[in-house]
Design an enzyme around this catalytic site. Sequence first.
Site, PDB file in Angstrom:
ATOM      1  N   ARG A 133      34.737 -19.245  45.540  1.00 29.64           N
ATOM      2  CA  ARG A 133      34.867 -20.538  46.208  1.00 29.64           C
ATOM      3  C   ARG A 133      33.890 -20.674  47.363  1.00 29.64           C
ATOM      4  O   ARG A 133      33.255 -21.718  47.554  1.00 29.64           O
ATOM      5  CB  ARG A 133      36.297 -20.714  46.723  1.00 29.64           C
ATOM      6  CG  ARG A 133      36.550 -22.073  47.350  1.00 29.64           C
ATOM      7  CD  ARG A 133      37.963 -22.209  47.865  1.00 29.64           C
ATOM      8  NE  ARG A 133      38.244 -21.342  48.999  1.00 29.64           N
ATOM      9  CZ  ARG A 133      39.325 -21.445  49.775  1.00 29.64           C
ATOM     10  NH1 ARG A 133      40.237 -22.359  49.487  1.00 29.64           N
ATOM     11  NH2 ARG A 133      39.518 -20.624  50.782  1.00 29.64           N
ATOM     12  N   TYR A 141      36.323 -30.530  51.545  1.00 29.30           N
ATOM     13  CA  TYR A 141      36.774 -29.910  50.301  1.00 29.30           C
ATOM     14  C   TYR A 141      38.285 -29.891  50.277  1.00 29.30           C
ATOM     15  O   TYR A 141      38.951 -29.910  51.322  1.00 29.30           O
ATOM     16  CB  TYR A 141      36.189 -28.500  50.142  1.00 29.30           C
ATOM     17  CG  TYR A 141      37.100 -27.369  50.544  1.00 29.30           C
ATOM     18  CD1 TYR A 141      38.018 -26.817  49.650  1.00 29.30           C
ATOM     19  CD2 TYR A 141      37.044 -26.844  51.834  1.00 29.30           C
ATOM     20  CE1 TYR A 141      38.846 -25.778  50.028  1.00 29.30           C
ATOM     21  CE2 TYR A 141      37.874 -25.801  52.220  1.00 29.30           C
ATOM     22  CZ  TYR A 141      38.774 -25.282  51.315  1.00 29.30           C
ATOM     23  OH  TYR A 141      39.604 -24.259  51.687  1.00 29.30           O
ATOM     24  N   PHE A 145      35.714 -17.314  53.264  1.00 32.29           N
ATOM     25  CA  PHE A 145      34.662 -18.225  53.725  1.00 32.29           C
ATOM     26  C   PHE A 145      35.198 -19.227  54.745  1.00 32.29           C
ATOM     27  O   PHE A 145      34.551 -19.506  55.761  1.00 32.29           O
ATOM     28  CB  PHE A 145      34.066 -18.961  52.519  1.00 32.29           C
ATOM     29  CG  PHE A 145      33.138 -20.081  52.889  1.00 32.29           C
ATOM     30  CD1 PHE A 145      31.813 -19.829  53.215  1.00 32.29           C
ATOM     31  CD2 PHE A 145      33.593 -21.399  52.898  1.00 32.29           C
ATOM     32  CE1 PHE A 145      30.957 -20.873  53.553  1.00 32.29           C
ATOM     33  CE2 PHE A 145      32.744 -22.441  53.232  1.00 32.29           C
ATOM     34  CZ  PHE A 145      31.424 -22.180  53.562  1.00 32.29           C
ATOM     35  N   ASP A 146      36.378 -19.794  54.507  1.00 33.49           N
ATOM     36  CA  ASP A 146      36.972 -20.766  55.430  1.00 33.49           C
ATOM     37  C   ASP A 146      37.133 -20.169  56.822  1.00 33.49           C
ATOM     38  O   ASP A 146      36.726 -20.757  57.829  1.00 33.49           O
ATOM     39  CB  ASP A 146      38.363 -21.196  54.948  1.00 33.49           C
ATOM     40  CG  ASP A 146      38.344 -21.877  53.607  1.00 33.49           C
ATOM     41  OD1 ASP A 146      37.654 -21.385  52.708  1.00 33.49           O
ATOM     42  OD2 ASP A 146      39.030 -22.896  53.459  1.00 33.49           O
ATOM     43  N   THR A 147      37.757 -18.989  56.877  1.00 28.92           N
ATOM     44  CA  THR A 147      38.002 -18.338  58.156  1.00 28.92           C
ATOM     45  C   THR A 147      36.694 -18.015  58.862  1.00 28.92           C
ATOM     46  O   THR A 147      36.550 -18.233  60.069  1.00 28.92           O
ATOM     47  CB  THR A 147      38.810 -17.048  57.936  1.00 28.92           C
ATOM     48  OG1 THR A 147      40.048 -17.364  57.304  1.00 28.92           O
ATOM     49  CG2 THR A 147      39.077 -16.352  59.250  1.00 28.92           C
TER      50      THR A 147
END
Length: 436
Positions: A75, A93, A185-187
């Site tokens: 992702r 997203y 990736f988000d963090t």
Amino acid sequence: MKVLQVDVVVPVRNEERDLVPSIRRLVAYLRESFPFTARVTIADNGSTDATWTLATGLARELAEVRAVHMELAGRGRALRAIWSASDAEVLAYMDVDLSTDLNALLPLVAPLLSGHSDLAIGTRLARGSRVIRGPKRELISRGYNVLLHTLMGARFSDAQCGFKAIRRDQARALLPLTQDTGWFFDTELLVLAERAGLRIHEVPVDWIDDLDSRVDIIGTALADLRGMARLGAGFARGTIQVPQLRGASLPGRRNGAGPAESSMPLQIARFAVIGVGSTIAYLGLYLLLRGSMPAQAANLVSLLLTAVANTAANRRLTFGISGRPNVARHQFKGLLTFGIGLALTAGALAVLDAGSPHHGRGTEILVLFGANLVAAVLRFALYRTWVFGRSKRGADRAAAEKDVSARAEPVRPSPVEPFGSTVQLTAMTAQRERTS
């Protein structure tokens, strides 16, 4: 031609069941209730079922939809590549299961389009959020965010909610600094954004857990812990340099700095988290060795093995000291402080043997745990005043001198190269046939 204001990326991998109804529902919302120009980008990353075929069919049918195919799964990889190449003002997203109520999309992107904020996240852990999910996921989510706040000094409330957006200009500056290709990736992006001084807007959301979710919770949790360790090491060593993109950095923290500038309560929290992990490792080793060693020998070996790791972790994460200088001295002093722990635990075992010669293994563990707790309090005081205290003060003086010299000559930010120039994307953008 209208300017594209919002690009909503929906990462998918083997989602043939949910893809079509979810995309139709999303497009219907954008047409009926969303006041900004928007596009939906289906990001297929490594699907092996009929997901890509369905995605291209939706792209042909719906003018607002395009489909992008990437051979490799991940992702984070998909979001980084598509966001880096997008022409929209705001890049968003959401998860394909649409667990988050779509009515939160407008509050998510509006502050970014107005320039009020730079990055926005949906949060399930704030007041006003309405969440339906099992206790296991609730506990894991809250525990993960506690670790982020403790170890990384993060202030945002929910790192894992699959509902986020960022301004394109800020994304172009931060995306080249990200490395994770998966769920972390988000963090990673949020931690970098905070250190860059960006304003993060949080939107309480209505969220319903997807009971058919195929996310590997244990594997994802381990990957997240590795990601936090990598980020922490990068900040401590200075190998991750975050530019100041807006305003000042977090109070008490210089750019790219680690926990050295942390307040004492935050140091205590980090020390406690490391101590819990160290104690678990110590007790596990003790039980493992106790089958083939006497109690005192197993205690000594277990303490020695965990002492080095504990000192190294506190040196870097709790007190923010990086690099090779003084490593040997710190480790030597750390071993001396663990001598206190050895004396306390050995003494506790001796007293236990004298008072209750036929005690059970559980009693041993309980006594050792209590002795280690007392030793930890003394060890923190020695870490702060003796083991790392002088090095920390010296580092602070050197940093202050560097800051003074830096003010004498303006610093020119280095240009940020666009990420993903070598990523090959296969894209299909739909053209709707209209009849007059």
